[in-house]
Structures are given as C-alpha cells and as structure tokens.
Design an enzyme around this catalytic site. Structure first.
Site, PDB file in Angstrom:
ATOM      1  N   ASP A   1      10.899   0.087  -4.387  1.00  0.00           N
ATOM      2  CA  ASP A   1      10.486  -1.185  -4.981  1.00  0.00           C
ATOM      3  C   ASP A   1      11.058  -1.327  -6.397  1.00  0.00           C
ATOM      4  O   ASP A   1      11.799  -0.466  -6.864  1.00  0.00           O
ATOM      5  CB  ASP A   1       8.950  -1.267  -4.993  1.00  0.00           C
ATOM      6  CG  ASP A   1       8.458  -2.692  -4.800  1.00  0.00           C
ATOM      7  OD1 ASP A   1       9.042  -3.601  -5.430  1.00  0.00           O
ATOM      8  OD2 ASP A   1       7.507  -2.896  -4.037  1.00  0.00           O
TER       9      ASP A   1
ATOM     10  N   LYS B   1       9.444   7.464   0.375  1.00  0.00           N
ATOM     11  CA  LYS B   1      10.600   6.539   0.434  1.00  0.00           C
ATOM     12  C   LYS B   1      10.390   5.328  -0.475  1.00  0.00           C
ATOM     13  O   LYS B   1      10.415   4.177  -0.045  1.00  0.00           O
ATOM     14  CB  LYS B   1      10.878   6.104   1.872  1.00  0.00           C
ATOM     15  CG  LYS B   1      11.285   7.252   2.796  1.00  0.00           C
ATOM     16  CD  LYS B   1      11.763   6.760   4.153  1.00  0.00           C
ATOM     17  CE  LYS B   1      12.253   7.886   5.055  1.00  0.00           C
ATOM     18  NZ  LYS B   1      11.216   8.757   5.586  1.00  0.00           N
TER      19      LYS B   1
HETATM   20  O1  S5P Z   1      16.841   9.155   7.862  1.00  0.00           O
HETATM   21  C1  S5P Z   1      15.758   9.725   7.959  1.00  0.00           C
HETATM   22  C2  S5P Z   1      15.021  10.128   6.840  1.00  0.00           C
HETATM   23  C3  S5P Z   1      13.838  10.804   7.013  1.00  0.00           C
HETATM   24  S1  S5P Z   1      13.053  11.426   5.615  1.00  0.00           S
HETATM   25  N1  S5P Z   1      15.260  10.036   9.186  1.00  0.00           N
HETATM   26  C4  S5P Z   1      14.066  10.681   9.365  1.00  0.00           C
HETATM   27  O2  S5P Z   1      13.690  10.944  10.513  1.00  0.00           O
HETATM   28  N2  S5P Z   1      13.322  11.046   8.268  1.00  0.00           N
HETATM   29  C5  S5P Z   1      12.009  11.724   8.404  1.00  0.00           C
HETATM   30  O3  S5P Z   1      12.194  12.967   9.069  1.00  0.00           O
HETATM   31  C6  S5P Z   1      10.979  10.939   9.229  1.00  0.00           C
HETATM   32  O4  S5P Z   1      10.170  10.139   8.384  1.00  0.00           O
HETATM   33  C7  S5P Z   1      10.177  12.045   9.915  1.00  0.00           C
HETATM   34  O5  S5P Z   1       9.142  12.465   9.065  1.00  0.00           O
HETATM   35  C8  S5P Z   1      11.180  13.197  10.041  1.00  0.00           C
HETATM   36  C9  S5P Z   1      11.846  13.336  11.401  1.00  0.00           C
HETATM   37  O6  S5P Z   1      10.914  13.585  12.396  1.00  0.00           O
HETATM   38  P1  S5P Z   1      11.343  14.030  13.875  1.00  0.00           P
HETATM   39  O7  S5P Z   1      10.040  14.114  14.598  1.00  0.00           O
HETATM   40  O8  S5P Z   1      12.242  12.975  14.434  1.00  0.00           O
HETATM   41  O9  S5P Z   1      12.023  15.370  13.739  1.00  0.00           O
END
Ligand code: S5P
Length: 275
Positions: free
Chosen positions: A105, A102
């Site tokens: 910067d 993500k």
């Molecule tokens: O908006 C977002 C973007 C991302 S990349 N919401 C998220 O949850 N993520 C990522 O997706 C987060 O960093 C994590 O690695 C994954 C979701 O994990 P979960 O355990 O909630 O399924």
C-alpha cells in the site's frame, strides 16, 4: 569498493557462512548463521487457520527449518499471546519468523499495518514480505515507527521483496525485477532479500527465497494457478538459496518425514552449488 562487489560469481555459489558476512540486514545475517549451523535451507509455509495448529507445527518442524513463514491474518483466533509463544518456540529450536503480509500500500497505510493494528507485526516478526509495486517511498515509510513515542520502540523487521510470483500469468517481468533490485539497493540494511522464481539477483548480500516447491514439477495443480518446481530446479537451475514449502509437507501422509526429505534435497543442492 563495497565488499559484495568484489565477489565475482553467483550468490548461490557462496556458502551461507560467507553470505552471513556480506548481508547488511542483521536478521539476514542471523538467518545465514542458523542455516549453516542447522544445515537447513528449508522454510515451512505454515498456512493454517488456528493458533494451536500453528504452534504445534512450529514445535514439530522447528528442528528441521531455518524459517517459519506465517500468515497470521488467516488465523481465526489470533492473540498477542500467540506471538509470544511462537517466539519462545523459535528461540528454542533456532529458527526465525517471517510474516508473509505482502505489504503493497502507500507508505502511510503500510506503517500502521506493520507497527499497529491487531497484529503489531514489527513487534514479533524477524522478516516481512513486501511488493515493490508502490515504489521506494513505501519502503522509506517502514523505517519510521509512527508509535515510537508510545510504549513501542521496535524497528522494522528485515524485508523480503517479492519480485515475481509463482502463479500462472503473474504480471512481474524482468524489467520489474531489475527495478526492484535498484530499489533494494537504496535500503541495503532493510532489505534481507527477494522472493522470486528465476535467477535475477547477482548481489550476495541479498538472500533469495523461492515458493512453489514440491517434489514433482507441475502447473496449476491446485486449480488456482500455483506452479511447482523441485528443490533441485529452484536451487541449482534458478540459483535460489532457500525453498519455501507448504502443502508439499503439510498434506503429505507422513509430514515430518516428508519435511526431512525436502531438507535433505535442498541442502544437497546447496552443497553441490558451493562445491
Ligand atoms: O509467489 C509466491 C509468493 C509466496 S510468498 N507464491 C507463493 O506461493 N507464496 C507463498 O508460499 C504462499 O502465500 C504460501 O504461503 C506458500 C506456498 O504454499 P504451497 O502450499 O503452495 O507450498
């Protein structure tokens, strides 16, 4: 006229094989080919904190996934050797790797975060994630490896731009999404697609990935604002292409079987979309 502009329907109505011919980012083309061959549009979010577990998950779930999403900065024991081993497992099972860094910067700092430092992300990741908040100049910087003249001559991984997030109260709105698409179109060979929740992309050259996926929809289940929708909702109602699942698999009683359920649901929803 560009090939992609001739397609007159939602991207999710086209098969992954067709999408592979439309993607301008090379890693996205490879990803579409893996998805079609393995019949899986499941991405595993491997949010674990030690290398051994990460490698075990890659080995165990490799046959079921098209993409492994990592957060290497949460590992307590990161080494360059880990990334070599991870690449070997990825090649063996036919999946790609996205480091979910993500980036957000200014360009100059981002270059060093991508190409340098401890993680040397550009050396081993097929994709990275980046916010569009800093504007096009940040993406411009990613084209240029500041260490090019040293031993490393590798170039930027494909980028998934984060257009909206899965958390309650996230700030990105439809205008932010619209402007993010305009920025993406300035770097069509660099941008592999988007990460988001709703239907905002009409261009089939970009893939859409959606996190916040579990078998039951919920809001704030983890107490930190994460929202979940089901694979079917994400793929059929919101037109996404790939689902990203973490705790829905990793915290299940039988994780492998659960992953197979997610794979089947996501694949069936995709097949319905394209039929
Ligand atoms: O908006 C977002 C973007 C991302 S990349 N919401 C998220 O949850 N993520 C990522 O997706 C987060 O960093 C994590 O690695 C994954 C979701 O994990 P979960 O355990 O909630 O399924």
């Amino acid at each position: 006229m560009e090939k992609s502009k001739q397609i007159n329907c939602l991207p999710s109505k086209l098969s992954f094989l067709k999408r592979a011919t439309l993607c301008k980012n090379l890693a996205a083309q490879r990803l579409c080919a893996y998805i079609a061959r393995k019949q899986t549009n499941l991405v595993l979010a491997a949010d674990v904190t030690d290398s051994k577990t990460l490698l075990r998950l890659a080995e165990q779930f490799g046959p079921l996934i098209c993409l492994l999403k990592t957060h290497v900065d949460i590992l307590v024991d990161f080494t360059a050797d880990l990334t070599e081993q991870l690449r070997a497992v990825a090649n063996k099972h036919g999946f790609l790797i996205c480091e979910d860094r993500k980036f957000a910067d200014i360009g100059s700092t981002t270059q060093h975060q991508l190409y340098g430092g401890l993680y040397q992300i550009a050396k081993w990741a097929d994709f990275i994630t980046a916010h569009t908040i800093a504007g096009a100049s940040m993406l411009e910087s990613l084209y240029h490896n500041p260490y090019q003249n040293n031993a490393s001559s590798f170039s930027s991984p494909g980028i998934f731009l984060i257009v909206e997030m899965s958390t309650i109260g996230q700030l990105a709105d439809s205008e932010y999404a619209r402007k993010s698409l305009i920025i993406a179109n300035q770097y069509p060979d660099l941008i592999a697609g988007f990460i988001g929740q709703s239907t905002f992309n009409q261009n089939p050259q970009y893939l859409q990935l959606t996190p916040g996926i579990q078998l039951t929809a919920s809001k704030n289940q983890d107490g930190f604002g994460q929202c979940y929708r089901t694979p079917k909702q994400a793929i059929q109602s919101n037109g996404t292409d790939l689902i990203i699942v973490g705790r829905g698999i990793l915290e299940a009683e039988a994780p492998y079987q659960q992953a197979e359920i997610y794979r089947q649901l996501a694949w069936a929803a995709y097949k319905d979309n394209v039929s």
